[in-house]
Enzyme design. Structure first.
Site, PDB file in Angstrom:
ATOM      1  N   HIS A  51       0.829  -1.199   0.000  1.00  0.00           N
ATOM      2  CA  HIS A  51       0.000   0.000   0.000  1.00  0.00           C
ATOM      3  C   HIS A  51       0.867   1.255   0.000  1.00  0.00           C
ATOM      4  O   HIS A  51       1.663   1.462   0.925  1.00  0.00           O
ATOM      5  CB  HIS A  51      -0.900  -0.013   1.242  1.00  0.00           C
ATOM      6  CG  HIS A  51      -1.816   1.164   1.339  1.00  0.00           C
ATOM      7  ND1 HIS A  51      -2.025   1.849   2.506  1.00  0.00           N
ATOM      8  CD2 HIS A  51      -2.579   1.789   0.399  1.00  0.00           C
ATOM      9  CE1 HIS A  51      -2.876   2.835   2.299  1.00  0.00           C
ATOM     10  NE2 HIS A  51      -3.232   2.816   1.026  1.00  0.00           N
ATOM     11  N   HIS A  67      -8.257   8.031  -4.380  1.00  0.00           N
ATOM     12  CA  HIS A  67      -8.614   6.632  -4.604  1.00  0.00           C
ATOM     13  C   HIS A  67      -9.754   6.462  -5.596  1.00  0.00           C
ATOM     14  O   HIS A  67      -9.983   5.354  -6.094  1.00  0.00           O
ATOM     15  CB  HIS A  67      -9.008   5.972  -3.274  1.00  0.00           C
ATOM     16  CG  HIS A  67      -7.879   5.845  -2.303  1.00  0.00           C
ATOM     17  ND1 HIS A  67      -7.562   6.824  -1.402  1.00  0.00           N
ATOM     18  CD2 HIS A  67      -6.981   4.847  -2.108  1.00  0.00           C
ATOM     19  CE1 HIS A  67      -6.528   6.442  -0.676  1.00  0.00           C
ATOM     20  NE2 HIS A  67      -6.149   5.253  -1.079  1.00  0.00           N
ATOM     21  N   ARG A 109       4.360  20.460  -1.376  1.00  0.00           N
ATOM     22  CA  ARG A 109       4.316  18.999  -1.355  1.00  0.00           C
ATOM     23  C   ARG A 109       4.160  18.541   0.084  1.00  0.00           C
ATOM     24  O   ARG A 109       5.052  18.711   0.910  1.00  0.00           O
ATOM     25  CB  ARG A 109       5.607  18.415  -1.948  1.00  0.00           C
ATOM     26  CG  ARG A 109       5.736  16.885  -1.818  1.00  0.00           C
ATOM     27  CD  ARG A 109       4.623  16.174  -2.543  1.00  0.00           C
ATOM     28  NE  ARG A 109       4.822  14.738  -2.667  1.00  0.00           N
ATOM     29  CZ  ARG A 109       4.011  13.825  -2.119  1.00  0.00           C
ATOM     30  NH1 ARG A 109       2.991  14.212  -1.365  1.00  0.00           N
ATOM     31  NH2 ARG A 109       4.230  12.537  -2.314  1.00  0.00           N
ATOM     32  N   CYS A 157       9.959  18.190  -6.911  1.00  0.00           N
ATOM     33  CA  CYS A 157       9.441  16.921  -6.416  1.00  0.00           C
ATOM     34  C   CYS A 157       9.948  15.791  -7.303  1.00  0.00           C
ATOM     35  O   CYS A 157      10.042  15.932  -8.527  1.00  0.00           O
ATOM     36  CB  CYS A 157       7.922  16.932  -6.416  1.00  0.00           C
ATOM     37  SG  CYS A 157       7.198  15.398  -5.778  1.00  0.00           S
ATOM     38  N   TYR A 205       9.992   5.963  -3.418  1.00  0.00           N
ATOM     39  CA  TYR A 205      10.821   6.713  -4.358  1.00  0.00           C
ATOM     40  C   TYR A 205      11.944   5.859  -4.935  1.00  0.00           C
ATOM     41  O   TYR A 205      13.073   6.310  -5.071  1.00  0.00           O
ATOM     42  CB  TYR A 205      11.379   7.963  -3.682  1.00  0.00           C
ATOM     43  CG  TYR A 205      10.312   8.965  -3.322  1.00  0.00           C
ATOM     44  CD1 TYR A 205       9.792   9.826  -4.281  1.00  0.00           C
ATOM     45  CD2 TYR A 205       9.800   9.044  -2.029  1.00  0.00           C
ATOM     46  CE1 TYR A 205       8.804  10.746  -3.963  1.00  0.00           C
ATOM     47  CE2 TYR A 205       8.809   9.960  -1.700  1.00  0.00           C
ATOM     48  CZ  TYR A 205       8.321  10.807  -2.671  1.00  0.00           C
ATOM     49  OH  TYR A 205       7.343  11.718  -2.350  1.00  0.00           O
TER      50      TYR A 205
END
Length: 645
Positions: free
Chosen positions: A156, A181, A258, A313, A461
């Site tokens: 998840h 979602h 962010r 980002c 990441y």
């Protein structure tokens, strides 16, 4: 609420566990582990203990598996490794691909985003669903569908604790907050985990019994209307793209925001920075190697340092990697604007480490090895999710001690106290590195020989190969070859045209030339040497004019470069405009940095399922209109807000 969530149904029988999963955890064996594995296991134990403390009970976390991992028999992940024994493998029903009854595209119809009818699956009582609410078996409901997400618990993107929090309940109250979602590809994917349906009465009851979920984002700061929300909760906003070239230093209210979690509201008088770990000398009268600093300590005990650096980002342009053939299951789906530049003021982290007993000068010069094998600096912020799990990550220790690395604990942004969205009262700034490593609201720093085990470091990441997908490889964590997925620190060279913005109509009455502007940047301090531009989609190129009003040292070009170009209109374009015809134009750019890295033309060679390090040519489609005054720009806007697409 959390306590009742965790405690409900803890007495479910072992027989049901076996029926659902067909396996059990025999033991967590001490394999000849490295200290990194030890640290990972400790991190999991701490996370679970945090949940247990809230609930007033103890919850055991078992790594779950699937058929592929059963064949391997052993799982290794960034959290821990468990040895598993197959008891009676149960084949779960295979869900067919969503059919025509699964309406994910037409909101005008009443069945929009509703699970499709599944007469082939059983009706499952809500009371049975509610019993599946721990790590052995995690069931959920959504608008009458029943879903088994047990094997998804470590895959998840939002982390295991949040998934655990909602186990045995209805998902919609949670998704009403985390509305990302509701994207079609997410609903399609969860449908492949459907195991049954609720009765109409139970479907209504499921929503009622879950109730309203507390919204921890209610105290978030008010944002500028010039920031386009990629997600609202947590807030992730990018500025109107054409505004980026108005100022070399991005104004605070336009700097992209962010947030991985809710924004903490921290009293500066109560702020504490805690530094611990290997090599840290204990203060006088103390035995433990841990140091604490107040905001006033940072401002008065250390010399102030300022640095101009661009932040981007890791997932800027993530939406570009998401199409009908490639799905990205991690948010936010930035369009283009998650890059900004500011002047940060604070204290050098190396000065603070020196105060803590680290011989930063000799280590930086190679005269002395880092104490006790230090390689990483683990960082943790004050921001946390509903379960108490905090944001964090790590970066290389040598970057911090480098005398020219300019890593700072910043308390100012463009000459003002940090805005709350950007880390007030103190954040980490690591020039040349990806934004995700530059922890905001910095609370804890630990010197270690292992990287952080936070999911934001070891999962979210990572740069996977193009053949790795979320659906096939990452949903049931861990994938087979984590060693082939490095964590991102420094980003590749990039550039994009900002002005005119995407899909703009540009006035060209009487015009013979056309001007556009953009920004370019490369990670790791690599300077921008040239930006080539094209007005025919990349068929032909010419060099743009560069603008960088500040001087930065070799390999310390932390800040971006602006570029511009005025091009003469081709004869055929001028002829069309003279006839009153509108002309479509495809503007793009490609930057060359000081290491002679250049942007790729397309995404295919580097596509990755986490949607990071995106730098292929960015194409800006504009319409030249001979009926509008030269220089007038009409932006194509949606009915509400604005868009960078």
């Amino acid at each position: 609420m959390l306590a009742s969530t965790i405690l409900r149904g803890q007495t479910r029988s072992a027989a049901m566990t076996a029926r659902t999963m067909g396996l059990r955890a025999l033991s967590t064996q001490a394999k000849a582990s490295t200290s990194a594995q030890d640290a990972s296991a400790a991190s999991t134990t701490a996370a679970v203990a945090s949940l247990a403390a809230i609930a007033g009970t103890l919850i055991g976390v078992n790594s779950m598996t699937n058929d592929r991992n059963i064949a391997q028999m052993e799982i290794s992940s960034c959290y821990r490794g468990d040895t598993l024994e197959v008891i009676e493998p149960i084949k779960m029903p295979v869900t067919p691909e969503p059919g025509p009854d699964h309406n994910l595209s037409d909101p005008s119809k009443p069945n929009y985003n509703q699970p499709p009818p599944r007469p082939d699956l059983p009706i499952i009582p809500l009371s049975e669903v509610q019993e599946h609410n721990d790590s052995d078996s995690m069931w959920y409901t959504f608008r009458g569908g029943v879903y088994d997400l047990t094997t998804f618990q470590q895959g998840h993107p939002g982390g295991f604790p949040r998934l655990m929090m909602a186990a045995g309940q209805d998902l919609e109250p949670y998704w009403d907050i985390y509305r990302q979602h509701f994207r079609a590809h997410v609903l399609e994917w969860i449908e492949t985990h459907r195991i049954g349906s609720l009765s109409p009465e139970d479907a209504e009851l499921a929503r009622k019994e879950t109730g309203q979920i507390g919204d921890m984002f209610e105290s978030d700061p008010i944002r500028s209307k010039e920031l386009l929300p990629a997600t609202s909760k947590p807030f992730n906003g990018e500025p109107r793209i054409e505004l980026l070239t108005n100022d070399y230093i991005t104004p605070n209210h336009l700097f992209y925001a962010r947030c991985h979690l809710a924004v903490p509201d921290i009293d500066p008088e109560e702020y504490r920075l805690i530094i611990s770990g290997k090599g840290i000398k204990a203060p006088k009268g103390k035995k433990k190697g841990k140091r604490k600093f107040t905001l006033d300590d940072l401002k008065t005990k250390f010399k102030k340092h300022e640095v101009v650096t661009t932040l981007q980002c890791a997932g800027n342009r993530r939406e570009d990697l998401h199409d009908k053939d490639h799905k990205i299951y991690i948010a936010p789906h930035w369009v283009i604007g998650a890059m900004s530049c500011a002047k940060w003021g604070g204290v050098k982290l190396r000065d603070v480490l020196e105060e803590c007993g680290i011989n930063v000068d000799d280590i930086a010069l190679g005269k002395e090895e880092p104490p006790e094998g230090i390689e990483h600096i683990q960082c943790e912020g004050y921001d946390q999710d509903e379960t108490g799990y905090t944001y964090g990550g790590s970066f290389p220790f040598m970057k911090a001690v480098d005398g020219l690395g300019e890593v700072i604990l910043a308390y100012e942004m463009n000459g003002e106290p940090l805005p709350r969205d950007h880390g007030y009262p103190v954040r980490l700034i690591i020039p040349g590195h990806v934004g995700a490593r530059q922890v905001k609201w910095i609370h804890k720093i630990k010197l270690s020989n292992t990287p952080s085990t936070k999911s934001y470091q070891c999962k979210s990441y990572l740069g996977f190969a193009p053949d790795i997908t979320f659906e096939k490889d990452l949903a049931e964590w861990p994938p087979k070859r984590l060693d082939q997925a490095p964590i991102i620190h420094e980003q590749p060279v990039t550039s994009f045209v900002c002005n005119p913005p995407q899909n703009a109509v540009v006035g060209m009455k009487g015009a013979t030339d056309f001007t556009f502007k953009g920004v370019a940047w490369s990670g790791g301090g690599r300077g921008i040497e040239r930006v080539d531009v094209s007005v025919d989609g990349g068929e032909s190129w010419t060099a743009g004019e560069l603008y960088k009003p500040i001087k930065q040292k070799y390999n310390h070009h932390w800040a971006w470069t602006h570029f511009s170009k005025t091009v003469a209109l081709p004869d055929d374009v001028k002829e069309k405009l003279a006839r009153g015809e509108k002309v479509e134009m495809d503007i793009t750019s490609k930057a060359l940095d000081s290491a002679f890295n250049v942007q790729p033309s397309v995404m295919a060679p580097y596509w990755n399922p986490r949607g990071i390090a995106i730098n292929h040519w960015y194409h800006v489609k504009v319409t030249l209109d001979p009926n509008l005054e030269k220089g007038e720009i009409i932006r194509q806007e949606p009915e509400e807000g604005f868009a960078n697409t």
